[in-house]
Scaffold this motif. Structure first.
Motif, PDB file in Angstrom:
ATOM      1  N   LEU A 182       0.826  -1.206   0.000  1.00  0.00           N
ATOM      2  CA  LEU A 182       0.000   0.000   0.000  1.00  0.00           C
ATOM      3  C   LEU A 182       0.862   1.258   0.000  1.00  0.00           C
ATOM      4  O   LEU A 182       0.623   2.190  -0.777  1.00  0.00           O
ATOM      5  N   LEU A 183       1.859   1.300   0.855  1.00  0.00           N
ATOM      6  CA  LEU A 183       2.705   2.490   0.935  1.00  0.00           C
ATOM      7  C   LEU A 183       3.450   2.729  -0.376  1.00  0.00           C
ATOM      8  O   LEU A 183       3.617   3.875  -0.811  1.00  0.00           O
ATOM      9  N   HIS A 184       3.882   1.645  -1.010  1.00  0.00           N
ATOM     10  CA  HIS A 184       4.560   1.787  -2.301  1.00  0.00           C
ATOM     11  C   HIS A 184       3.585   2.304  -3.358  1.00  0.00           C
ATOM     12  O   HIS A 184       3.933   3.179  -4.164  1.00  0.00           O
ATOM     13  N   ALA A 185       2.361   1.786  -3.345  1.00  0.00           N
ATOM     14  CA  ALA A 185       1.351   2.240  -4.305  1.00  0.00           C
ATOM     15  C   ALA A 185       0.998   3.705  -4.077  1.00  0.00           C
ATOM     16  O   ALA A 185       0.845   4.477  -5.037  1.00  0.00           O
ATOM     17  N   TYR A 186       0.862   4.113  -2.809  1.00  0.00           N
ATOM     18  CA  TYR A 186       0.574   5.517  -2.516  1.00  0.00           C
ATOM     19  C   TYR A 186       1.670   6.425  -3.085  1.00  0.00           C
ATOM     20  O   TYR A 186       1.381   7.472  -3.681  1.00  0.00           O
ATOM     21  N   ALA A 187       2.928   6.043  -2.870  1.00  0.00           N
ATOM     22  CA  ALA A 187       4.039   6.868  -3.348  1.00  0.00           C
ATOM     23  C   ALA A 187       4.024   6.972  -4.868  1.00  0.00           C
ATOM     24  O   ALA A 187       4.238   8.054  -5.438  1.00  0.00           O
ATOM     25  N   TRP A 188       3.767   5.847  -5.529  1.00  0.00           N
ATOM     26  CA  TRP A 188       3.706   5.869  -6.997  1.00  0.00           C
ATOM     27  C   TRP A 188       2.561   6.759  -7.470  1.00  0.00           C
ATOM     28  O   TRP A 188       2.725   7.572  -8.391  1.00  0.00           O
ATOM     29  N   GLY A 244      -8.167   1.123   1.748  1.00  0.00           N
ATOM     30  CA  GLY A 244      -6.717   1.095   1.873  1.00  0.00           C
ATOM     31  C   GLY A 244      -6.236   1.955   3.024  1.00  0.00           C
ATOM     32  O   GLY A 244      -5.352   1.556   3.791  1.00  0.00           O
ATOM     33  N   ASP A 245      -6.826   3.127   3.174  1.00  0.00           N
ATOM     34  CA  ASP A 245      -6.436   4.038   4.249  1.00  0.00           C
ATOM     35  C   ASP A 245      -6.795   3.477   5.618  1.00  0.00           C
ATOM     36  O   ASP A 245      -6.186   3.847   6.623  1.00  0.00           O
ATOM     37  N   TRP A 246      -7.777   2.601   5.683  1.00  0.00           N
ATOM     38  CA  TRP A 246      -8.091   1.928   6.944  1.00  0.00           C
ATOM     39  C   TRP A 246      -6.994   0.936   7.322  1.00  0.00           C
ATOM     40  O   TRP A 246      -6.738   0.707   8.501  1.00  0.00           O
ATOM     41  N   VAL A 247      -6.371   0.344   6.321  1.00  0.00           N
ATOM     42  CA  VAL A 247      -5.342  -0.671   6.561  1.00  0.00           C
ATOM     43  C   VAL A 247      -3.985  -0.025   6.820  1.00  0.00           C
ATOM     44  O   VAL A 247      -3.247  -0.427   7.726  1.00  0.00           O
ATOM     45  N   ALA A 248      -3.643   0.976   6.010  1.00  0.00           N
ATOM     46  CA  ALA A 248      -2.385   1.722   6.174  1.00  0.00           C
ATOM     47  C   ALA A 248      -2.676   3.171   5.815  1.00  0.00           C
ATOM     48  O   ALA A 248      -3.011   3.467   4.663  1.00  0.00           O
ATOM     49  N   ARG A 249      -2.574   4.064   6.793  1.00  0.00           N
ATOM     50  CA  ARG A 249      -2.892   5.463   6.570  1.00  0.00           C
ATOM     51  C   ARG A 249      -2.045   6.043   5.437  1.00  0.00           C
ATOM     52  O   ARG A 249      -0.851   5.742   5.318  1.00  0.00           O
ATOM     53  N   ILE A 250      -2.668   6.868   4.621  1.00  0.00           N
ATOM     54  CA  ILE A 250      -1.931   7.572   3.576  1.00  0.00           C
ATOM     55  C   ILE A 250      -0.962   8.531   4.271  1.00  0.00           C
ATOM     56  O   ILE A 250      -1.388   9.381   5.062  1.00  0.00           O
ATOM     57  N   PRO A 251       0.335   8.407   4.026  1.00  0.00           N
ATOM     58  CA  PRO A 251       1.309   9.214   4.774  1.00  0.00           C
ATOM     59  C   PRO A 251       1.314  10.681   4.358  1.00  0.00           C
ATOM     60  O   PRO A 251       0.818  11.046   3.283  1.00  0.00           O
ATOM     61  N   ALA A 252       1.896  11.497   5.217  1.00  0.00           N
ATOM     62  CA  ALA A 252       1.930  12.941   4.980  1.00  0.00           C
ATOM     63  C   ALA A 252       2.698  13.303   3.721  1.00  0.00           C
ATOM     64  O   ALA A 252       2.450  14.363   3.127  1.00  0.00           O
ATOM     65  N   ASP A 253       3.628  12.442   3.298  1.00  0.00           N
ATOM     66  CA  ASP A 253       4.399  12.761   2.098  1.00  0.00           C
ATOM     67  C   ASP A 253       3.690  12.330   0.811  1.00  0.00           C
ATOM     68  O   ASP A 253       4.291  12.341  -0.265  1.00  0.00           O
ATOM     69  N   CYS A 254       2.407  11.975   0.929  1.00  0.00           N
ATOM     70  CA  CYS A 254       1.576  11.679  -0.255  1.00  0.00           C
ATOM     71  C   CYS A 254       0.331  12.568  -0.223  1.00  0.00           C
ATOM     72  O   CYS A 254      -0.807  12.074  -0.193  1.00  0.00           O
ATOM     73  N   ARG A 270      -1.164  14.419  -2.420  1.00  0.00           N
ATOM     74  CA  ARG A 270      -2.083  14.357  -3.562  1.00  0.00           C
ATOM     75  C   ARG A 270      -3.019  13.158  -3.437  1.00  0.00           C
ATOM     76  O   ARG A 270      -4.192  13.241  -3.798  1.00  0.00           O
ATOM     77  N   VAL A 271      -2.507  12.059  -2.926  1.00  0.00           N
ATOM     78  CA  VAL A 271      -3.345  10.878  -2.732  1.00  0.00           C
ATOM     79  C   VAL A 271      -4.374  11.146  -1.637  1.00  0.00           C
ATOM     80  O   VAL A 271      -5.552  10.793  -1.769  1.00  0.00           O
ATOM     81  N   ALA A 272      -3.942  11.781  -0.553  1.00  0.00           N
ATOM     82  CA  ALA A 272      -4.870  12.117   0.529  1.00  0.00           C
ATOM     83  C   ALA A 272      -5.958  13.065   0.034  1.00  0.00           C
ATOM     84  O   ALA A 272      -7.140  12.906   0.371  1.00  0.00           O
ATOM     85  N   ALA A 273      -5.561  14.049  -0.784  1.00  0.00           N
ATOM     86  CA  ALA A 273      -6.545  14.995  -1.321  1.00  0.00           C
ATOM     87  C   ALA A 273      -7.516  14.291  -2.260  1.00  0.00           C
ATOM     88  O   ALA A 273      -8.724  14.573  -2.247  1.00  0.00           O
ATOM     89  N   LEU A 274      -7.001  13.366  -3.061  1.00  0.00           N
ATOM     90  CA  LEU A 274      -7.873  12.616  -3.966  1.00  0.00           C
ATOM     91  C   LEU A 274      -8.891  11.807  -3.181  1.00  0.00           C
ATOM     92  O   LEU A 274     -10.081  11.788  -3.521  1.00  0.00           O
TER      93      LEU A 274
END
Length: 219
Positions: free
Chosen positions: A137-143, A171-181, A183-187
């Motif tokens: 998940l974290l890798h997908a968020y970064a991509w 996905g965010d329930w399983v692994a929070r979208i990190p602060a360095d992503c 655009r993903v959090a905004a989406l």
């Protein structure tokens, strides 16, 4: 009239519901939850309709359409509405289908890996599977954050919306979208604000106890 067999807490049922709601398409929802009146019979129908007994299943007259992406594509062709689910431009359509696969396979797929570990053993889930799922998940968020920096999604409900909304929600329930992503959090926030998506979220609230790792007290 169309009929959709599925469960209101299911991410892939959401994927089929979002275009139906967005375009105001008339349909009947056939709930497979075992606690609903027709749930067992509806699930029997799904078992007969799908080679792996998976939902959602869309019925249109004598046609049965399985797999959520195929259902969205079918609705775009046979029951179009104001939300153009598939771009008219062939090149843009390829991009939409590519991103559909990214969200299904690498966001939802990674989240499902963690969920499956908890389904197998709620008290002592396989640590390796949980960590692999969260890392995926974290890798997908970064991509995705990098992709969103250079690309824009359609400004309407599309195939990408239908895949992205449920996958980022769970996905965010399983692994929070990190602060360095950011655009993903905004989406994710933008998608959850869409009326069709918000309806799915609200309709699924009674089933939050079903989430094997435990549903967070938010959203």
């Amino acid at each position: 009239m169309l009929a959709l067999y599925g469960h209101r807490f299911s991410s892939y049922t959401w994927k089929a519901l979002i275009p139906l709601y967005a375009n105001g398409t008339e349909f009947t929802f056939r709930d497979v939850d075992p606690g609903s009146d027709d749930g067992p019979a509806n699930m029997d129908f799904v078992r007969a309709a799908h080679p792996a007994a998976k939902f959602p299943v869309l019925v249109d007259g004598d046609r049965r359409i399985i797999e959520a992406t195929a259902i969205v594509e079918y609705l775009a062709v046979h029951h179009p509405g104001n939300a153009p689910l598939i771009p008219d431009d062939p090149g843009e359509a390829v991009t939409a289908r590519m991103m559909d696969r990214v969200f299904d396979n690498y966001v939802m797929g990674s989240a499902q890996r963690v969920v499956n570990a908890y389904i197998a053993n709620a008290e002592n889930p396989d640590h390796e599977q949980v960590e692999l799922g969260r890392a995926g998940l974290l890798h997908a968020y970064a991509w995705l954050d990098g992709w969103l920096a250079e690309n824009a999604l359609p400004p309407h409900v599309s195939l990408v919306t239908c895949a992205a909304a449920p996958s980022l929600f769970y996905g965010d329930w399983v692994a929070r979208i990190p602060a360095d992503c950011p655009r993903v959090a905004a989406l994710r926030s933008e998608l959850l604000a869409l009326p069709a998506v918000a309806r799915c979220v609200d309709d699924a609230r009674p089933y939050r106890s079903y989430f094997p790792p435990g549903a967070p007290d938010r959203d």
